[in-house]
Write a protein that holds these residues in place. Sequence first.
Motif, PDB file in Angstrom:
ATOM      1  N   TYR A  66      -9.024 -60.501  44.581  1.00 25.88           N
ATOM      2  CA  TYR A  66      -9.889 -60.619  45.751  1.00 25.88           C
ATOM      3  C   TYR A  66      -9.126 -60.235  47.021  1.00 25.88           C
ATOM      4  O   TYR A  66      -9.625 -59.482  47.859  1.00 25.88           O
ATOM      5  CB  TYR A  66     -10.435 -62.035  45.860  1.00 25.88           C
ATOM      6  CG  TYR A  66     -11.165 -62.309  47.146  1.00 25.88           C
ATOM      7  CD1 TYR A  66     -12.434 -61.804  47.366  1.00 25.88           C
ATOM      8  CD2 TYR A  66     -10.574 -63.058  48.153  1.00 25.88           C
ATOM      9  CE1 TYR A  66     -13.100 -62.039  48.555  1.00 25.88           C
ATOM     10  CE2 TYR A  66     -11.231 -63.304  49.338  1.00 25.88           C
ATOM     11  CZ  TYR A  66     -12.493 -62.797  49.538  1.00 25.88           C
ATOM     12  OH  TYR A  66     -13.138 -63.029  50.728  1.00 25.88           O
ATOM     13  N   ASN A  67      -7.904 -60.747  47.163  1.00 26.63           N
ATOM     14  CA  ASN A  67      -7.099 -60.435  48.346  1.00 26.63           C
ATOM     15  C   ASN A  67      -6.789 -58.940  48.432  1.00 26.63           C
ATOM     16  O   ASN A  67      -6.815 -58.355  49.520  1.00 26.63           O
ATOM     17  CB  ASN A  67      -5.813 -61.253  48.350  1.00 26.63           C
ATOM     18  CG  ASN A  67      -6.073 -62.718  48.613  1.00 26.63           C
ATOM     19  OD1 ASN A  67      -7.101 -63.099  49.169  1.00 26.63           O
ATOM     20  ND2 ASN A  67      -5.160 -63.567  48.171  1.00 26.63           N
ATOM     21  N   GLN A  68      -6.502 -58.306  47.284  1.00 28.32           N
ATOM     22  CA  GLN A  68      -6.252 -56.861  47.275  1.00 28.32           C
ATOM     23  C   GLN A  68      -7.489 -56.085  47.699  1.00 28.32           C
ATOM     24  O   GLN A  68      -7.400 -55.131  48.480  1.00 28.32           O
ATOM     25  CB  GLN A  68      -5.812 -56.402  45.887  1.00 28.32           C
ATOM     26  CG  GLN A  68      -4.408 -56.805  45.511  1.00 28.32           C
ATOM     27  CD  GLN A  68      -4.062 -56.405  44.086  1.00 28.32           C
ATOM     28  OE1 GLN A  68      -4.938 -56.108  43.277  1.00 28.32           O
ATOM     29  NE2 GLN A  68      -2.776 -56.403  43.783  1.00 28.32           N
ATOM     30  N   LEU A  69      -8.651 -56.485  47.189  1.00 25.37           N
ATOM     31  CA  LEU A  69      -9.888 -55.798  47.548  1.00 25.37           C
ATOM     32  C   LEU A  69     -10.217 -55.966  49.030  1.00 25.37           C
ATOM     33  O   LEU A  69     -10.696 -55.032  49.671  1.00 25.37           O
ATOM     34  CB  LEU A  69     -11.042 -56.304  46.683  1.00 25.37           C
ATOM     35  CG  LEU A  69     -10.990 -55.867  45.217  1.00 25.37           C
ATOM     36  CD1 LEU A  69     -12.072 -56.579  44.414  1.00 25.37           C
ATOM     37  CD2 LEU A  69     -11.124 -54.363  45.092  1.00 25.37           C
ATOM     38  N   ARG A  70      -9.944 -57.151  49.578  1.00 27.05           N
ATOM     39  CA  ARG A  70     -10.161 -57.359  51.015  1.00 27.05           C
ATOM     40  C   ARG A  70      -9.275 -56.437  51.830  1.00 27.05           C
ATOM     41  O   ARG A  70      -9.712 -55.848  52.826  1.00 27.05           O
ATOM     42  CB  ARG A  70      -9.872 -58.819  51.392  1.00 27.05           C
ATOM     43  CG  ARG A  70     -11.011 -59.750  51.154  1.00 27.05           C
ATOM     44  CD  ARG A  70     -10.714 -61.133  51.634  1.00 27.05           C
ATOM     45  NE  ARG A  70     -10.282 -61.138  53.023  1.00 27.05           N
ATOM     46  CZ  ARG A  70      -9.846 -62.197  53.657  1.00 27.05           C
ATOM     47  NH1 ARG A  70      -9.778 -63.348  53.046  1.00 27.05           N
ATOM     48  NH2 ARG A  70      -9.481 -62.126  54.913  1.00 27.05           N
ATOM     49  N   GLU A  71      -8.028 -56.293  51.425  1.00 29.79           N
ATOM     50  CA  GLU A  71      -7.088 -55.427  52.139  1.00 29.79           C
ATOM     51  C   GLU A  71      -7.537 -53.966  52.039  1.00 29.79           C
ATOM     52  O   GLU A  71      -7.524 -53.238  53.032  1.00 29.79           O
ATOM     53  CB  GLU A  71      -5.674 -55.590  51.575  1.00 29.79           C
ATOM     54  CG  GLU A  71      -4.632 -54.715  52.238  1.00 29.79           C
ATOM     55  CD  GLU A  71      -4.445 -55.002  53.715  1.00 29.79           C
ATOM     56  OE1 GLU A  71      -4.093 -54.049  54.452  1.00 29.79           O
ATOM     57  OE2 GLU A  71      -4.642 -56.147  54.168  1.00 29.79           O
ATOM     58  N   GLN A  72      -7.945 -53.536  50.843  1.00 30.13           N
ATOM     59  CA  GLN A  72      -8.422 -52.171  50.674  1.00 30.13           C
ATOM     60  C   GLN A  72      -9.666 -51.924  51.528  1.00 30.13           C
ATOM     61  O   GLN A  72      -9.799 -50.863  52.138  1.00 30.13           O
ATOM     62  CB  GLN A  72      -8.751 -51.894  49.204  1.00 30.13           C
ATOM     63  CG  GLN A  72      -7.539 -51.757  48.328  1.00 30.13           C
ATOM     64  CD  GLN A  72      -7.917 -51.609  46.857  1.00 30.13           C
ATOM     65  OE1 GLN A  72      -9.075 -51.730  46.480  1.00 30.13           O
ATOM     66  NE2 GLN A  72      -6.925 -51.371  46.022  1.00 30.13           N
ATOM     67  N   HIS A  73     -10.559 -52.891  51.571  1.00 34.67           N
ATOM     68  CA  HIS A  73     -11.777 -52.757  52.376  1.00 34.67           C
ATOM     69  C   HIS A  73     -11.428 -52.608  53.849  1.00 34.67           C
ATOM     70  O   HIS A  73     -11.992 -51.770  54.558  1.00 34.67           O
ATOM     71  CB  HIS A  73     -12.680 -53.969  52.150  1.00 34.67           C
ATOM     72  CG  HIS A  73     -13.952 -53.912  52.918  1.00 34.67           C
ATOM     73  ND1 HIS A  73     -14.137 -54.621  54.079  1.00 34.67           N
ATOM     74  CD2 HIS A  73     -15.095 -53.216  52.712  1.00 34.67           C
ATOM     75  CE1 HIS A  73     -15.348 -54.370  54.545  1.00 34.67           C
ATOM     76  NE2 HIS A  73     -15.948 -53.527  53.744  1.00 34.67           N
ATOM     77  N   SER A  74     -10.497 -53.406  54.317  1.00 31.52           N
ATOM     78  CA  SER A  74     -10.077 -53.335  55.712  1.00 31.52           C
ATOM     79  C   SER A  74      -9.480 -51.961  56.032  1.00 31.52           C
ATOM     80  O   SER A  74      -9.783 -51.361  57.068  1.00 31.52           O
ATOM     81  CB  SER A  74      -9.067 -54.439  56.000  1.00 31.52           C
ATOM     82  OG  SER A  74      -8.594 -54.351  57.312  1.00 31.52           O
ATOM     83  N   GLN A  75      -8.650 -51.455  55.126  1.00 24.64           N
ATOM     84  CA  GLN A  75      -8.046 -50.135  55.331  1.00 24.64           C
ATOM     85  C   GLN A  75      -9.109 -49.037  55.343  1.00 24.64           C
ATOM     86  O   GLN A  75      -9.049 -48.113  56.156  1.00 24.64           O
ATOM     87  CB  GLN A  75      -6.999 -49.855  54.259  1.00 24.64           C
ATOM     88  CG  GLN A  75      -5.757 -50.704  54.386  1.00 24.64           C
ATOM     89  CD  GLN A  75      -4.801 -50.528  53.225  1.00 24.64           C
ATOM     90  OE1 GLN A  75      -5.062 -49.778  52.287  1.00 24.64           O
ATOM     91  NE2 GLN A  75      -3.673 -51.230  53.271  1.00 24.64           N
ATOM     92  N   LEU A  76     -10.076 -49.141  54.434  1.00 27.51           N
ATOM     93  CA  LEU A  76     -11.148 -48.142  54.388  1.00 27.51           C
ATOM     94  C   LEU A  76     -11.998 -48.176  55.652  1.00 27.51           C
ATOM     95  O   LEU A  76     -12.434 -47.119  56.141  1.00 27.51           O
ATOM     96  CB  LEU A  76     -12.020 -48.347  53.153  1.00 27.51           C
ATOM     97  CG  LEU A  76     -11.382 -47.948  51.828  1.00 27.51           C
ATOM     98  CD1 LEU A  76     -12.266 -48.379  50.663  1.00 27.51           C
ATOM     99  CD2 LEU A  76     -11.117 -46.454  51.779  1.00 27.51           C
ATOM    100  N   GLN A  77     -12.245 -49.366  56.183  1.00 27.51           N
ATOM    101  CA  GLN A  77     -12.993 -49.456  57.436  1.00 27.51           C
ATOM    102  C   GLN A  77     -12.255 -48.756  58.571  1.00 27.51           C
ATOM    103  O   GLN A  77     -12.863 -48.044  59.372  1.00 27.51           O
ATOM    104  CB  GLN A  77     -13.246 -50.922  57.806  1.00 27.51           C
ATOM    105  CG  GLN A  77     -14.357 -51.570  57.033  1.00 27.51           C
ATOM    106  CD  GLN A  77     -14.571 -53.002  57.464  1.00 27.51           C
ATOM    107  OE1 GLN A  77     -13.637 -53.776  57.616  1.00 27.51           O
ATOM    108  NE2 GLN A  77     -15.831 -53.369  57.661  1.00 27.51           N
ATOM    109  N   MET A  78     -10.938 -48.972  58.635  1.00 27.37           N
ATOM    110  CA  MET A  78     -10.152 -48.315  59.683  1.00 27.37           C
ATOM    111  C   MET A  78     -10.161 -46.795  59.505  1.00 27.37           C
ATOM    112  O   MET A  78     -10.310 -46.053  60.470  1.00 27.37           O
ATOM    113  CB  MET A  78      -8.718 -48.848  59.689  1.00 27.37           C
ATOM    114  CG  MET A  78      -8.611 -50.266  60.222  1.00 27.37           C
ATOM    115  SD  MET A  78      -6.912 -50.851  60.410  1.00 27.37           S
ATOM    116  CE  MET A  78      -6.446 -51.122  58.714  1.00 27.37           C
TER     117      MET A  78
END
Length: 126
Positions: A66-78
Motif C-alpha cells: 500500500y505504501n509503495q502504491l501511494r508513493e507511485q501514485h504521488s510520483q505519477l501525479q507530479m
Amino acid sequence: MQRVVVTTLLLLVAAGVLATANASSDNNNNIGFVGLDSDNNLCVNPPANGRVLVDGVDCASLQGQYNQLREQHSQLQMQHQVLHEQHQADVRQLQNALCQAGVVESVSVFQKVNTSGATDFEHFEV
C-alpha cells in the motif's frame, strides 16, 4: 454454524483478556494479544517476531505494498502536472509561431473538457 462462530469469538475475547493480564505482568511482550483495547477496538498484536495473517496473507506485506502504491501514485501525479504544463506551453508556442509567421492573424483553440478533467483540443481555426 452460528453457535461455532459465537463460541470462537468468546474464546478469542477470553484469550484476549488473559493475554492482557499476562502482558501487564510480562515486560518482555513475548506473548501475542487478541482482544479489545481501551477504546473498544479489536486488536491483534502478534508476539515478538510474529506476524498477523489473514487468510494466509501477511498484513505487514499488504501495508508495505500500500505504501509503495501511494508513493507511485504521488510520483505519477507530479509527472502528470509537469507534462500538462509542458503541453500548455507547447500549444501557446505553436499559436505564437503561427501568428508570427503570418499564417494566420489569430489562432483560437476550441477545447472541451472530457470526463477525466483533461482538455482535448478539437481543432484550430485558421
